[in-house]
Design a protein around this motif. Structure first.
Motif, PDB file in Angstrom:
ATOM      1  N   TRP A 100       0.808  -1.207   0.000  1.00 36.29           N
ATOM      2  CA  TRP A 100       0.000   0.000   0.000  1.00 36.29           C
ATOM      3  C   TRP A 100       0.848   1.265   0.000  1.00 36.29           C
ATOM      4  N   ASN A 101       0.232   2.325  -0.486  1.00 36.59           N
ATOM      5  CA  ASN A 101       0.798   3.666  -0.445  1.00 36.59           C
ATOM      6  C   ASN A 101      -0.386   4.625  -0.297  1.00 36.59           C
ATOM      7  N   CYS A 102      -0.857   4.762   0.925  1.00 41.59           N
ATOM      8  CA  CYS A 102      -2.016   5.607   1.222  1.00 41.59           C
ATOM      9  C   CYS A 102      -1.539   6.816   2.019  1.00 41.59           C
ATOM     10  N   THR A 103      -1.342   7.918   1.322  1.00 39.13           N
ATOM     11  CA  THR A 103      -0.864   9.125   1.996  1.00 39.13           C
ATOM     12  C   THR A 103      -1.918  10.219   1.904  1.00 39.13           C
ATOM     13  N   TYR A 104      -1.974  11.034   2.956  1.00 43.45           N
ATOM     14  CA  TYR A 104      -3.008  12.047   3.064  1.00 43.45           C
ATOM     15  C   TYR A 104      -2.427  13.351   3.592  1.00 43.45           C
ATOM     16  N   HIS A 105      -3.028  14.444   3.157  1.00 38.45           N
ATOM     17  CA  HIS A 105      -2.754  15.769   3.718  1.00 38.45           C
ATOM     18  C   HIS A 105      -3.948  16.074   4.616  1.00 38.45           C
ATOM     19  N   ILE A 106      -3.690  16.251   5.900  1.00 36.58           N
ATOM     20  CA  ILE A 106      -4.752  16.482   6.880  1.00 36.58           C
ATOM     21  C   ILE A 106      -4.508  17.828   7.564  1.00 36.58           C
ATOM     22  N   VAL A 107      -5.571  18.616   7.702  1.00 39.67           N
ATOM     23  CA  VAL A 107      -5.496  19.906   8.393  1.00 39.67           C
ATOM     24  C   VAL A 107      -6.651  19.969   9.380  1.00 39.67           C
ATOM     25  N   MET A 163       1.996   5.481  18.094  1.00 43.02           N
ATOM     26  CA  MET A 163       1.217   4.499  18.842  1.00 43.02           C
ATOM     27  C   MET A 163       0.157   3.836  17.974  1.00 43.02           C
ATOM     28  N   LYS A 164      -0.354   4.539  16.977  1.00 47.71           N
ATOM     29  CA  LYS A 164      -1.428   4.025  16.123  1.00 47.71           C
ATOM     30  C   LYS A 164      -0.883   3.354  14.856  1.00 47.71           C
ATOM     31  N   GLY A 165       0.430   3.420  14.622  1.00 46.99           N
ATOM     32  CA  GLY A 165       1.010   2.805  13.428  1.00 46.99           C
ATOM     33  C   GLY A 165       0.920   3.688  12.197  1.00 46.99           C
ATOM     34  N   ILE A 166       0.855   4.995  12.421  1.00 41.46           N
ATOM     35  CA  ILE A 166       0.748   5.967  11.334  1.00 41.46           C
ATOM     36  C   ILE A 166       2.117   6.606  11.140  1.00 41.46           C
ATOM     37  N   SER A 167       2.541   6.738   9.887  1.00 45.80           N
ATOM     38  CA  SER A 167       3.816   7.391   9.602  1.00 45.80           C
ATOM     39  C   SER A 167       3.566   8.884   9.392  1.00 45.80           C
ATOM     40  N   LEU A 168       4.133   9.705  10.250  1.00 46.20           N
ATOM     41  CA  LEU A 168       4.051  11.159  10.100  1.00 46.20           C
ATOM     42  C   LEU A 168       5.234  11.574   9.226  1.00 46.20           C
ATOM     43  N   ILE A 169       4.956  11.841   7.954  1.00 46.71           N
ATOM     44  CA  ILE A 169       5.999  12.158   6.991  1.00 46.71           C
ATOM     45  C   ILE A 169       6.445  13.599   7.132  1.00 46.71           C
ATOM     46  N   GLU A 170       5.500  14.484   7.277  1.00 44.30           N
ATOM     47  CA  GLU A 170       5.779  15.914   7.413  1.00 44.30           C
ATOM     48  C   GLU A 170       4.664  16.511   8.253  1.00 44.30           C
ATOM     49  N   GLY A 171       4.982  17.511   9.042  1.00 44.42           N
ATOM     50  CA  GLY A 171       3.948  18.145   9.833  1.00 44.42           C
ATOM     51  C   GLY A 171       4.400  19.480  10.390  1.00 44.42           C
ATOM     52  N   VAL A 221       0.626  12.374   6.210  1.00 42.61           N
ATOM     53  CA  VAL A 221       0.726  11.090   6.890  1.00 42.61           C
ATOM     54  C   VAL A 221       0.466   9.921   5.947  1.00 42.61           C
ATOM     55  N   ALA A 222       1.038   8.787   6.305  1.00 42.37           N
ATOM     56  CA  ALA A 222       0.748   7.529   5.625  1.00 42.37           C
ATOM     57  C   ALA A 222      -0.063   6.682   6.606  1.00 42.37           C
ATOM     58  N   ILE A 223      -1.284   6.375   6.218  1.00 44.08           N
ATOM     59  CA  ILE A 223      -2.193   5.629   7.084  1.00 44.08           C
ATOM     60  C   ILE A 223      -2.417   4.252   6.464  1.00 44.08           C
ATOM     61  N   PRO A 224      -2.163   3.174   7.211  1.00 40.78           N
ATOM     62  CA  PRO A 224      -2.387   1.835   6.668  1.00 40.78           C
ATOM     63  C   PRO A 224      -3.846   1.664   6.228  1.00 40.78           C
ATOM     64  N   PRO A 225      -4.084   0.889   5.174  1.00 42.17           N
ATOM     65  CA  PRO A 225      -5.449   0.738   4.660  1.00 42.17           C
ATOM     66  C   PRO A 225      -6.417   0.073   5.632  1.00 42.17           C
ATOM     67  N   LYS A 226      -5.905  -0.577   6.656  1.00 43.14           N
ATOM     68  CA  LYS A 226      -6.808  -1.197   7.637  1.00 43.14           C
ATOM     69  C   LYS A 226      -7.418  -0.165   8.583  1.00 43.14           C
ATOM     70  N   LEU A 227      -6.894   1.076   8.558  1.00 41.53           N
ATOM     71  CA  LEU A 227      -7.423   2.144   9.394  1.00 41.53           C
ATOM     72  C   LEU A 227      -8.233   3.121   8.565  1.00 41.53           C
ATOM     73  N   CYS A 228      -9.313   3.608   9.128  1.00 39.75           N
ATOM     74  CA  CYS A 228     -10.183   4.583   8.476  1.00 39.75           C
ATOM     75  C   CYS A 228      -9.659   5.989   8.788  1.00 39.75           C
ATOM     76  N   VAL A 229      -9.586   6.840   7.782  1.00 38.04           N
ATOM     77  CA  VAL A 229      -9.046   8.190   7.960  1.00 38.04           C
ATOM     78  C   VAL A 229      -9.831   8.961   9.019  1.00 38.04           C
ATOM     79  N   SER A 230     -11.145   8.902   8.976  1.00 37.33           N
ATOM     80  CA  SER A 230     -11.950   9.651   9.942  1.00 37.33           C
ATOM     81  C   SER A 230     -11.707   9.169  11.373  1.00 37.33           C
ATOM     82  N   GLU A 231     -11.506   7.866  11.555  1.00 33.72           N
ATOM     83  CA  GLU A 231     -11.221   7.340  12.891  1.00 33.72           C
ATOM     84  C   GLU A 231      -9.837   7.769  13.362  1.00 33.72           C
TER      85      GLU A 231
END
Length: 140
Positions: free
Chosen positions: A11-18, A46-54, A65-75
């Motif tokens: 997987w390669n699931c990356t997101y920009h979150i504000v 702790m949640k297994g999320i890669s913080l690439i930049e912030g 962030v890179a969020i594994p596909p088993k996790l929901c972005v909203s959660e």
């Protein structure tokens, strides 16, 4: 960022979150900012999320962030905002009266998926946020 693997999934699931503090209060500076800069990466780890930049700016937070596909972005966002608020109030009990209902963050957030095409653009945008805040402070 190359594809990551979990069991039988690449997987390669990356997101920009504000997200912003309630009423877009400009309170994230000094010790408050320092604490949030420590808290948010710890929660991501702790949640297994890669913080690439912030960046924690005075009235909003940008995360790439890179969020594994088993996790929901909203959660994930709900987890980060909820736990960071609790940890922040533990470190700054004097701010609790301002936030009587313990709602530090505003309800909504912004999220965009990021592909390899615009990854560098997002990284540069996030890095420039802190500089833009400094410029705004100088104009007042």
């Amino acid at each position: 960022m190359d594809n990551t693997s979990i069991q039988h999934t690449r997987w390669n699931c990356t997101y920009h979150i504000v997200f912003i503090p309630k009423y877009r209060r400009k309170i994230m500076y000094g010790a408050n900012k320092k604490d949030l800069v420590e808290i948010i990466p710890k929660l991501c780890e702790m949640k297994g999320i890669s913080l690439i930049e912030g960046k924690v700016c005075k009235d909003h937070v940008h995360m790439y962030v890179a969020i594994p596909p088993k996790l929901c972005v909203s959660e994930v966002v709900a987890y980060l905002k909820g736990k960071s608020a609790l940890m922040f109030f533990d470190r700054h009990p004097e701010l609790r009266p301002k936030y009587a209902d313990r709602h530090f963050w505003a309800r909504g957030y912004y999220v965009a998926t990021i592909g390899n095409v615009n990854e560098e653009t997002i990284r540069q945008y996030i890095k420039e946020q802190e500089e833009n805040d400094k410029l705004e402070d100088g104009m007042k």
